[in-house]
Design an enzyme around this catalytic site. Structure first.
Site: not given
Length: 280
Positions: A98, A135, A167, A198, A219
């Site tokens: 597994r 992510k 950002k 960004e 973005d």
């Protein structure tokens, strides 16, 4: 990127999670002298990734297990293809099954999805790279990002420590003269550190362009605004598009002339491929 140390520690943690006191089923059902041969077989098409992790899972459970006919990472396969053969003590093979499959199913899923995005860009003759994001599964980022490269994609920054990305929330805190703030950031960062900024609307581009950072991230821009932004930037810095990119939209985004398309979906919601271990 994916070193033996990464592989060994991740597999060790996974086995401890799955069998902290051993495999009670294998111990009570299977004789300690029983041996077996099994095939890791594909049940759907894809691109393989994770051979070293698969091998390490079996090795850690029982060094007497051998893995042969191992498919090379980054190679395509069809349903029914044998991706590896495993031979040795049956208890160990069944205990490691597994964990070994969990790694290669996810890694191959990422490689396969990445290859599909790359193929869409190539189909329209665009030059954009497909890149991942941060992510990723906590603790398994190196495996996720390695799998993206196996699928023909590129890695974005590995983490917060290896590149500067300013950002929207950073810009909101900075306020005032964005150009002056970015120029000061460049001075403090030094010439070897990449700086990406960004923006989420065309009106922000001039202020960023004047500071000449390494790159700019557009973005959630519309296709028409992406084309306008590429023309406005005119090669002054690397242009990246991000936000809501799908297999259905990536080709059109690439056709705008951007250099990089970052896709969170490569890792944050990827589907594990259907691979199985079949006794022979």
């Amino acid at each position: 990127m994916l070193t033996p140390a990464h592989t060994q520690s991740a597999v060790r943690a996974a086995l401890m999670e799955d069998a902290p006191w051993g495999d009670v089923t294998a111990r009570l059902v299977i004789s300690d002298t029983a041996t077996m041969t099994a095939a890791i077989r594909a049940r759907e098409p894809g691109v393989f990734a994770g051979g070293a992790v698969l091998t390490e899972a079996f090795r850690q459970v029982d060094p007497r297990i051998t893995v042969s006919a191992l498919r090379a990472d980054a190679t395509a396969f069809a349903p029914g293809d044998v991706l590896a053969e495993v031979t040795g003590p049956a208890r160990g093979i069944l205990t490691a099954e597994r964990v070994a499959l969990n790694f290669v199913q996810r890694m191959s899923g990422i490689a396969t999805l990445t290859s599909q995005y790359v193929a869409e860009v190539e189909r329209v003759g665009a030059h954009a790279r497909i890149a991942d994001t941060r992510k990723t599964v906590p603790g398994l980022r190196v495996f996720d990002k390695y799998s993206v490269t196996a699928g023909g994609g590129s890695n974005h920054r590995f983490g917060l420590s290896d590149a500067i990305m300013v950002k929207d929330n950073h810009l909101a805190v900075l306020g005032g003269d964005i150009t002056a703030a970015l120029i000061e950031l460049k001075r403090r960062a030094g010439h070897t550190t990449s700086i990406i900024v960004e923006v989420d609307r065309l009106e922000q581009i001039d202020a960023v362009r004047a500071a000449r950072p390494t790159g700019i991230l557009l973005d959630n821009f519309s296709i028409s605004d992406l084309r306008a932004a590429v023309a406005l930037i005119d090669g002054a810095m690397t242009v990246e598009a991000s936000g809501g990119v799908t297999l259905g939209t990536v080709a059109e985004i690439a056709s705008t002339g951007v250099d990089v398309i970052s896709v969170g979906a490569l890792t944050h919601s990827v589907r594990a491929l259907d691979l199985g271990l079949d006794a022979r």
